[in-house]
Design an enzyme around this catalytic site. Structure first.
Site, PDB file in Angstrom:
ATOM      1  N   ILE A 124    -116.966  81.956 -96.722  1.00 43.13           N
ATOM      2  CA  ILE A 124    -117.035  82.495 -95.362  1.00 43.13           C
ATOM      3  C   ILE A 124    -116.249  83.789 -95.447  1.00 43.13           C
ATOM      4  CG2 ILE A 124    -116.308  82.285 -92.961  1.00 43.13           C
ATOM      5  CD1 ILE A 124    -116.699  79.306 -93.110  1.00 43.13           C
ATOM      6  N   GLY A 172    -113.900  85.045 -83.536  1.00 42.86           N
ATOM      7  CA  GLY A 172    -114.517  83.727 -83.553  1.00 42.86           C
ATOM      8  C   GLY A 172    -115.660  83.580 -84.549  1.00 42.86           C
ATOM      9  N   LEU A 173    -115.842  84.575 -85.421  1.00 39.95           N
ATOM     10  CA  LEU A 173    -116.972  84.519 -86.347  1.00 39.95           C
ATOM     11  C   LEU A 173    -116.775  83.476 -87.449  1.00 39.95           C
ATOM     12  CD1 LEU A 173    -117.788  88.322 -86.635  1.00 39.95           C
ATOM     13  CD2 LEU A 173    -118.931  86.587 -85.243  1.00 39.95           C
ATOM     14  N   GLY A 174    -115.546  83.294 -87.919  1.00 38.45           N
ATOM     15  CA  GLY A 174    -115.277  82.259 -88.916  1.00 38.45           C
ATOM     16  C   GLY A 174    -115.618  80.881 -88.357  1.00 38.45           C
ATOM     17  N   LYS A 175    -115.186  80.635 -87.135  1.00 40.18           N
ATOM     18  CA  LYS A 175    -115.482  79.353 -86.485  1.00 40.18           C
ATOM     19  C   LYS A 175    -116.990  79.202 -86.278  1.00 40.18           C
ATOM     20  CE  LYS A 175    -114.158  76.577 -82.500  1.00 40.18           C
ATOM     21  NZ  LYS A 175    -113.336  76.508 -81.296  1.00 40.18           N
ATOM     22  N   TYR A 201    -108.708  75.749 -91.201  1.00 37.21           N
ATOM     23  CA  TYR A 201    -109.528  74.609 -91.619  1.00 37.21           C
ATOM     24  C   TYR A 201    -108.922  73.288 -91.148  1.00 37.21           C
ATOM     25  CZ  TYR A 201    -112.093  77.977 -94.426  1.00 37.21           C
ATOM     26  OH  TYR A 201    -112.842  79.042 -94.832  1.00 37.21           O
ATOM     27  N   LYS A 205    -107.194  72.902 -88.423  1.00 31.53           N
ATOM     28  CA  LYS A 205    -107.490  72.872 -86.990  1.00 31.53           C
ATOM     29  C   LYS A 205    -108.937  72.424 -86.743  1.00 31.53           C
ATOM     30  CE  LYS A 205    -107.988  76.310 -83.581  1.00 31.53           C
ATOM     31  NZ  LYS A 205    -107.764  77.677 -83.191  1.00 31.53           N
TER      32      LYS A 205
END
Length: 172
Positions: free
Chosen positions: A96, A106-109, A142, A144
């Site tokens: 990622i 918020g793109l990783g999520k 991760y 979280k």
């Protein structure tokens, strides 16, 4: 907020190489020697290597766009494409990578959630990834998101052996 996902094809090879080098270098250059960084970038992201990965039917790449600008990408693996022997019920998130200017949006999520959806659509029971033991922000993220450390493996940055934590999440 406009976020779009696009599956990568062989026509995207050059773009994939550019974003791979940019995001990896920006993320890890300050913690690694220039020699080891260059050696890794040349080995991992040369066009022949990326073409081989794109051609593997058990690997998929997805670009993520934020307001119509390419912001990063996701690479996922199943079966023998996984970087560790985890079995047919497992699904690996190998990369990622988000460009610096698009971090904290918020793109990783978003990409993690997309990966979990793909894994569940394919009836996988576990999703896992490797994360550098010194990447504290990623490890916290991760955790979280429900991942727990289940092991570790070696990762070579040039001639330096580093440790990646293996983090796993069971899918319902």
């Amino acid at each position: 907020m406009t976020i779009k996902l696009k599956k990568c094809t062989h026509e995207d090879l050059q773009t994939l190489q550019e974003i791979s080098i940019e995001t990896f270098n920006d993320t890890f250059k300050d913690q690694n020697s220039p020699e080891n960084m260059n050696a890794y970038l040349e080995r991992a992201f040369n066009l022949k290597q990326l073409e081989k990965e794109l051609s593997n039917m058990s690997s998929e790449f997805f670009f993520v766009y934020f307001h119509n600008e390419m912001a990063g990408y996701l690479k996922v693996n199943t079966n023998e494409a996984q970087s560790e022997e985890m079995g047919k019920e497992s699904f690996e998130i190998e990369r990622i990578y988000i460009k610096n200017k698009f971090q904290k949006h918020g793109l990783g999520k978003y990409l993690l959630n997309q990966a979990m959806e793909i894994a569940m659509d394919r009836k996988k029971k576990k999703i896992w990834l490797g994360v550098w033991e010194k990447n504290e922000n990623a490890i916290a993220f991760y955790k979280k998101m429900g991942f727990v450390q289940t092991g570790a493996h070696s990762f070579y940055m040039g001639d330096e052996e580093q440790t990646d934590l293996i983090m796993t999440k069971t899918l319902l």
